[in-house]
Each structure stands twice: as C-alpha cells, then as structure tokens.
Design an enzyme around this catalytic site. Structure first.
Site, PDB file in Angstrom:
ATOM      1  N   TYR A   1      42.982 -16.963  -2.474  1.00 30.91           N
ATOM      2  CA  TYR A   1      42.258 -15.858  -1.845  1.00 30.91           C
ATOM      3  C   TYR A   1      42.889 -14.519  -2.245  1.00 30.91           C
ATOM      4  O   TYR A   1      42.188 -13.588  -2.647  1.00 30.91           O
ATOM      5  CB  TYR A   1      42.269 -16.042  -0.323  1.00 30.91           C
ATOM      6  CG  TYR A   1      41.751 -14.854   0.439  1.00 30.91           C
ATOM      7  CD1 TYR A   1      40.395 -14.522   0.412  1.00 30.91           C
ATOM      8  CD2 TYR A   1      42.613 -14.040   1.172  1.00 30.91           C
ATOM      9  CE1 TYR A   1      39.917 -13.422   1.095  1.00 30.91           C
ATOM     10  CE2 TYR A   1      42.146 -12.931   1.861  1.00 30.91           C
ATOM     11  CZ  TYR A   1      40.794 -12.630   1.820  1.00 30.91           C
ATOM     12  OH  TYR A   1      40.338 -11.524   2.494  1.00 30.91           O
TER      13      TYR A   1
ATOM     14  N   GLU B   1      36.159 -11.521   9.982  1.00 32.65           N
ATOM     15  CA  GLU B   1      37.199 -10.699  10.604  1.00 32.65           C
ATOM     16  C   GLU B   1      37.041 -10.667  12.121  1.00 32.65           C
ATOM     17  O   GLU B   1      38.036 -10.691  12.844  1.00 32.65           O
ATOM     18  CB  GLU B   1      37.193  -9.275  10.046  1.00 32.65           C
ATOM     19  CG  GLU B   1      37.557  -9.151   8.584  1.00 32.65           C
ATOM     20  CD  GLU B   1      38.997  -9.502   8.246  1.00 32.65           C
ATOM     21  OE1 GLU B   1      39.819  -9.700   9.145  1.00 32.65           O
ATOM     22  OE2 GLU B   1      39.297  -9.570   7.041  1.00 32.65           O
TER      23      GLU B   1
ATOM     24  N   TRP C   1      44.618 -15.158   9.809  1.00 34.08           N
ATOM     25  CA  TRP C   1      43.581 -15.179   8.781  1.00 34.08           C
ATOM     26  C   TRP C   1      43.512 -16.541   8.093  1.00 34.08           C
ATOM     27  O   TRP C   1      42.436 -17.002   7.738  1.00 34.08           O
ATOM     28  CB  TRP C   1      43.816 -14.060   7.770  1.00 34.08           C
ATOM     29  CG  TRP C   1      42.771 -14.031   6.695  1.00 34.08           C
ATOM     30  CD1 TRP C   1      42.958 -14.263   5.378  1.00 34.08           C
ATOM     31  CD2 TRP C   1      41.363 -13.784   6.867  1.00 34.08           C
ATOM     32  NE1 TRP C   1      41.762 -14.173   4.699  1.00 34.08           N
ATOM     33  CE2 TRP C   1      40.764 -13.878   5.599  1.00 34.08           C
ATOM     34  CE3 TRP C   1      40.559 -13.494   7.957  1.00 34.08           C
ATOM     35  CZ2 TRP C   1      39.396 -13.692   5.380  1.00 34.08           C
ATOM     36  CZ3 TRP C   1      39.192 -13.303   7.757  1.00 34.08           C
ATOM     37  CH2 TRP C   1      38.633 -13.405   6.483  1.00 34.08           C
TER      38      TRP C   1
END
Length: 188
Positions: free
Chosen positions: A19, A41, A49
């Site tokens: 990522y 988010e 995350w």
C-alpha cells in the site's frame, strides 16, 4: 531483499508495504476512488489503518464497489445486512454515515461538477509537499484539515473530523507526507 528506504510506519507487513509503495500519497483525481478513501478513513476512526486495509476487499464487496450512487439509496434491509457482515467494521453509526456521506458527496458533485474539483480546490489543485524527517514530526491534523472538516460537516458529512480528513489528504496525495529519505518521497 528490498534495500529501498521507506517510511517506518509500513515496515514489517507486506500488505502495508505494498500500500505504501504503490498507493499512499499518490494524487487521486477520480471521484470513485476519492469516495472509497473517504469511507475507508471514516471507518478507520478509532482503529488502525492496517485493520481497514486488511478488510478493504470485504468493504468493496459489501458496499457495491463504493458506488456512491447506489449507497445513497441504501435502505434498512441493506443496513441490516451490513451489520451482519463480519468482513467489515460493523458499526451502525459509521454504516449510516456512509449513506449520508454518499448523499452529501453527490450534492457536492452537483455543485462543483466533481468531488475532485471541490476537494482539490482547497490546495489549488497541487499537492502540499512536506519535508518531514521523522514520524514524530507528522501532524495528526492541520489548520487546513480543520477547514475542510468544518466545510464537509456543514455540507452534511459525518465522521469527518480533522484527523480523518488529514489522513484522507495523505492517502489521496493532497499532501506528501512520505519521509524525505523514503524512496517514494520524490516519486509522488
């Protein structure tokens, strides 16, 4: 063996590193992807995350590939199904916020022509390039993320606090917060 220097937050997990290496901080101008990151988010609020990243495909499947036009019309039966989906974060308020945010997203498109025009207008269409040497220097939010958060809330968005918005800005390349010694710093 990878000898490239990269931001410390992603090191040690192959999904996180992929990522970081391919997506994080790359300027995004596609409304569909901007919406996807905004929703991810909002679900990340209060979580890490990496938790969201590991469930990203499940989120895509559960939320019709983040088709905001479909999501804007979700009814109670779809909410109930999402609340039973163990592949996502089953938070009723965040699920309802996703529907509300899809509706508000469409209104912004109608007003500005695209969400891209609206959101990137806050940075005059150009990424802010920071020059951080350590993770400790990276803020959780900024006066600009405060401004965007406030504006989004006034437009009806939910779960879009300043920290969520700053994370969105980082993910979508509105700010370049790669460390200066990271190989991606100059690439993005």
């Amino acid at each position: 063996m990878n000898t490239k220097t990269k931001c410390s937050w992603c090191q040690g997990d192959t999904l996180y590193e992929a990522y970081h290496d391919k997506e994080w901080g790359v300027p995004i101008h596609d409304d569909q992807l901007l919406f996807e990151f905004l929703i991810l988010e909002t679900f990340q609020a209060g979580l890490s995350w990496i938790t969201i990243l590991r469930k990203r495909e499940n989120f895509r499947n559960a939320f019709d590939a983040f088709d905001y036009k479909k999501i804007a019309h979700y009814q109670q039966d779809k909410i109930d199904a999402l609340l039973l989906d163990a592949g996502i974060i089953r938070n009723r308020l965040k699920i309802k916020a996703t529907i509300t945010n899809a509706q508000a997203f469409i209104k912004i498109q109608e007003e500005f022509g695209s969400f891209n025009s609206y959101i990137w207008g806050f940075v005059d269409g150009k990424p802010i390039k920071n020059h951080f040497k350590t993770m400790e220097e990276v803020p959780a939010n900024t006066p600009l993320s405060d401004t965007i958060s406030k504006d989004l809330k006034q437009r009806g968005f939910k779960f879009v606090g300043s920290t969520v918005i700053y994370a969105h800005m980082q993910a979508t390349g509105m700010v370049n917060d790669h460390m200066v010694d990271c190989f991606r710093y100059k690439e993005v």
